[in-house]
Scaffold this motif. Structure first.
Motif, PDB file in Angstrom:
ATOM      1  N   CYS A   1       0.815  -1.224   0.000  1.00 37.49           N
ATOM      2  CA  CYS A   1       0.000   0.000   0.000  1.00 37.49           C
ATOM      3  C   CYS A   1       0.843   1.265   0.000  1.00 37.49           C
TER       4      CYS A   1
ATOM      5  N   GLN B   1       1.734   2.982   2.574  1.00 39.22           N
ATOM      6  CA  GLN B   1       1.468   3.929   3.651  1.00 39.22           C
ATOM      7  C   GLN B   1       1.278   3.300   5.024  1.00 39.22           C
ATOM      8  N   CYS B   2       1.313   1.958   5.132  1.00 42.59           N
ATOM      9  CA  CYS B   2       1.169   1.341   6.454  1.00 42.59           C
ATOM     10  C   CYS B   2       2.506   1.405   7.195  1.00 42.59           C
TER      11      CYS B   2
ATOM     12  N   CYS C   1       3.564  -5.715   3.831  1.00 46.77           N
ATOM     13  CA  CYS C   1       2.468  -4.737   3.936  1.00 46.77           C
ATOM     14  C   CYS C   1       1.321  -5.273   4.793  1.00 46.77           C
ATOM     15  N   HIS C   2       0.699  -4.372   5.551  1.00 46.61           N
ATOM     16  CA  HIS C   2      -0.391  -4.777   6.449  1.00 46.61           C
ATOM     17  C   HIS C   2      -1.764  -4.455   5.884  1.00 46.61           C
ATOM     18  N   GLU C   3      -1.810  -3.961   4.652  1.00 47.34           N
ATOM     19  CA  GLU C   3      -3.104  -3.586   4.057  1.00 47.34           C
ATOM     20  C   GLU C   3      -3.390  -4.364   2.768  1.00 47.34           C
ATOM     21  N   SER C   4      -2.796  -5.558   2.626  1.00 45.79           N
ATOM     22  CA  SER C   4      -2.999  -6.263   1.349  1.00 45.79           C
ATOM     23  C   SER C   4      -3.279  -7.752   1.479  1.00 45.79           C
ATOM     24  N   ASN C   5      -3.370  -8.268   2.695  1.00 46.20           N
ATOM     25  CA  ASN C   5      -3.605  -9.710   2.818  1.00 46.20           C
ATOM     26  C   ASN C   5      -4.482 -10.052   4.024  1.00 46.20           C
ATOM     27  N   PRO C   6      -5.807 -10.173   3.823  1.00 41.61           N
ATOM     28  CA  PRO C   6      -6.702 -10.472   4.947  1.00 41.61           C
ATOM     29  C   PRO C   6      -6.461 -11.850   5.561  1.00 41.61           C
TER      30      PRO C   6
END
Ligand SMILES: NC(=O)c1ccc[n+]([C@@H]2O[C@H](COP(=O)([O-])OP(=O)(O)OC[C@H]3O[C@@H](n4cnc5c(N)ncnc54)[C@H](O)[C@@H]3O)[C@@H](O)[C@H]2O)c1
Ligand SMILES: [Zn+2]
Ligand SMILES: [Zn+2]
Lengths: 383, 177
Positions: A90, A92-93, A104-109
């Motif tokens: 992302c 920005q995390c 990244c912490h905003e791309s893998n649920p």
């Protein structure tokens, strides 16, 4: 469109699927011009990665032409030929801000332990990948990088994973001028790690594998001293003999969970899945490195766990460093290396195959037929 | 940066705090750029959230769903039920991964059923790349096929003999009924 279609262990075919659509304002749709098959894909292909669902399209190493962009993508326009890093990030995390684009912490649920990766099971986010005519590229304002005019797209596609991973393997080794570096694995990643070890000032580079054709390639390309482990009785003893009795300064694991070389671990890890693959190369790395040395891991293992001699890690004071490569962080430097002729990525490509023949491409790469080192698929006829 | 939210001791009041701190003692260099550290946990500016129009399973180690996700192969069928159950355990729990691997094997059978129900008989040898094997490892393939055929013949012979014995053994039992 035509796309890779996973049907179960050792079964992949090219099927007709709906074209991807923009699902997020920062998406782009890319028409793929070339797309590699990677050693990492083999872990999926062999059924070692949990949550690999039937029907998924693999492929995390690709470049292509931007077809369409979402409302918030301002740095790309239709018609741009881009290379796309395998990490979905992302920008920005907490982790992206630190340059950890593979985390990244905003791309893998589905998992916190790894960021999103194209075409790499639901454990890496459930994204359909680039072994297809078209692919959805999330966060297209972060990863995709314009291929410079002077660069051959065959070089560019190797910059999406193989070159940065090999480079980061050497970088994580913390190699100092004159160090002895042992690379386990003469696949594309290991070969590139051996090449890059010199850039960091290694004094000796040794590569271990059991496929003579790959060792021959590594000997010429890196260049490196090469040894076939089938002719070696005990790896730790052998490396110590090679290094005045002390062991190597740096050992790099460029093999991962699909390792050969130990019958017991093959049964426990690869057949019975009681380990996350066979960790024999990592075992050798730990036991062959000098006290106080560094073990750098880029070989991929499953998420459950592996038997490794952790007591020796402690007693020998070993530093272990590992990660998925952070492609975006490394690209500027690597593009410079390619321009200056210090790295020749496309030399690793041995097979150029139309997407239609994907079943054969996977089997050939997996079974190491026809002296295969790196196969690249060409959807859309490579244009 | 220390996490402020749960901090119970003020470091500045601890005797000797930071006297041996050394910024060069950082094994994460150059992979992690600490200058980019965000201060308070997960309070970064978030990307816009992708609309979930398919079922997305979420690791219980997240306190919220990441902004963006893939839309390949939503969970379905029996494998989907097993996958949903697997997500009741954390990534740190073996059961999570073993159930997912189990679901993958079930899913493979579902894939064949799905193919057949669409009138498509999957060409297994072709999907397994036997064309490449034929071109580049013909001797090996022929050997494998010969061994396979041999095993089948021997097994059939043994099976036949076993059946033979069994049919004899069963007869008295049937008479008992
Ligand atoms: N960390 C990352 O970002 C990243 C990126 C790409 C690939 N990878 C991983 O790197 C590894 C290598 O990738 P690749 O594309 O070169 O794969 P590959 O399968 O082509 O190469 C692996 C090589 O290791 C050799 N090998 C097997 N057992 C060995 C042993 N015990 N000792 C030494 N060599 C052994 C094989 O013969 C083969 O040549 C894979 O695990 C892959 O998943 C990691
Ligand atoms: Zn790869
Ligand atoms: Zn991020």
């Amino acid at each position: 469109m035509l796309a890779a279609d996973y049907r179960g262990p050792h079964r992949v075919r090219a099927s007709s699927k709906p074209e991807p659509v923009i699902r997020h304002p920062r998406d782009a749709i890319v028409r793929v011009t070339r797309s590699c098959v990677c050693g990492s894909d083999l872990h999926l292909y062999h059924g070692l990665v949990p949550d690999t669902r039937i029907g998924m399209t693999f492929g995390h190493e690709f470049c292509g032409i931007v077809e369409e962009v979402g409302a918030e993508v301002t740095n790309l326009k239709p018609g741009d030929h881009v290379l796309v890093p395998f990490n979905i990030a992302c920008g920005q995390c907490h982790f992206c801000k630190q340059g950890l684009f593979g985390n990244c912490h905003e791309s893998n649920p589905q998992a916190t332990a790894v960021g999103g990766i194209f075409g790499y099971s639901h454990t890496a986010g459930g994204y359909d990948g680039g072994q297809a005519e078209y692919v959805r590229v999330p966060y297209a304002d972060v990863g995709p990088t314009l291929i410079p005019d002077w660069m051959d797209p065959d070089d560019a596609v190797m910059l999406t994973d193989v070159v940065p991973t090999g480079y980061q393997a050497a970088e994580m080794g913390g190699i100092q001028m004159g160090d002895t570096v042992v690379v386990f694995g003469a696949g594309p990643v290991g070969i590139m790690a051996a090449r890059c070890a010199w850039l960091f000032g290694a004094g000796r580079v040794i590569v271990i594998d059991h496929l003579d054709y790959r060792l021959d390639f590594a000997r010429r390309y890196a260049p490196a001293e090469v040894y076939n482990f089938q002719a070696i009785d005990d790896m730790a003893v052998f490396i110590k003999k090679q290094t005045d009795g002390l062991g190597a300064d740096v050992c790099i694991d460029a093999v991962g969970g699909d390792a050969s070389g130990s019958g017991v671990r093959t049964v426990l890890g690869k057949k019975m899945k009681l380990e996350a693959g066979s960790a024999i190369a990592l075992h050798w790395a730990i036991n062959s490195v000098k006290k106080g040395g560094v073990v750098s891991i880029v070989g991929v293992y499953g998420p459950t766990g592996n038997m490794i001699p952790i007591g020796n890690v402690l007693n020998k004071g070993i530093t272990i460093r590992a990660n998925q490569a952070s492609v975006k962080r490394l690209l500027p430097r690597l593009i410079e290396h390619v321009r200056e002729g210090r790295i020749d990525p496309k030399a690793l490509i041995t097979h150029r195959i139309p997407l239609e023949e994907i079943s054969d491409a996977y089997h050939m790469f997996s079974a190491k037929l026809d002296d295969c080192i790196k196969p690249v698929l060409y959807p859309n006829g490579g244009r | 940066m220390a996490q402020k939210s749960r901090q119970m001791i003020d470091p500045a009041e601890v005797n000797g705090w930071g006297v041996d701190a050394d910024p060069r003692n950082d094994p994460t260099y150059p992979m992690r750029n600490r200058a980019g550290d965000t201060k308070g946990g997960m309070d970064w500016d978030r990307p816009p959230l992708q609309r979930a129009d398919i079922e997305v399973l979420r690791s219980m180690e997240y306190n919220r769903r990441p902004a963006v996700f893939g839309t390949s192969s939503a969970p379905s069928g029996i494998s989907g039920m097993v996958r949903r159950a697997a997500f009741g355990y954390s990534e740190s729990d073996w059961r999570h991964w073993l159930m997912l691997l189990g679901a993958d094997r079930i899913n493979m059978v579902e894939g064949i059923v799905e193919d057949l129900s669409r009138g498509h008989v999957p060409n297994l040898p072709a999907e397994m790349g036997m064309g490449a094997e034929w071109r580049h490892n013909r001797d090996g393939l022929v050997r494998k096929l010969a061994i396979g055929a041999g095993v089948v013949v021997v097994a059939a012979a043994l099976w036949g003999r076993k059946d033979h014995h069994r049919s004899h053994a069963r007869r008295p039992l049937r008479r008992l009924r």
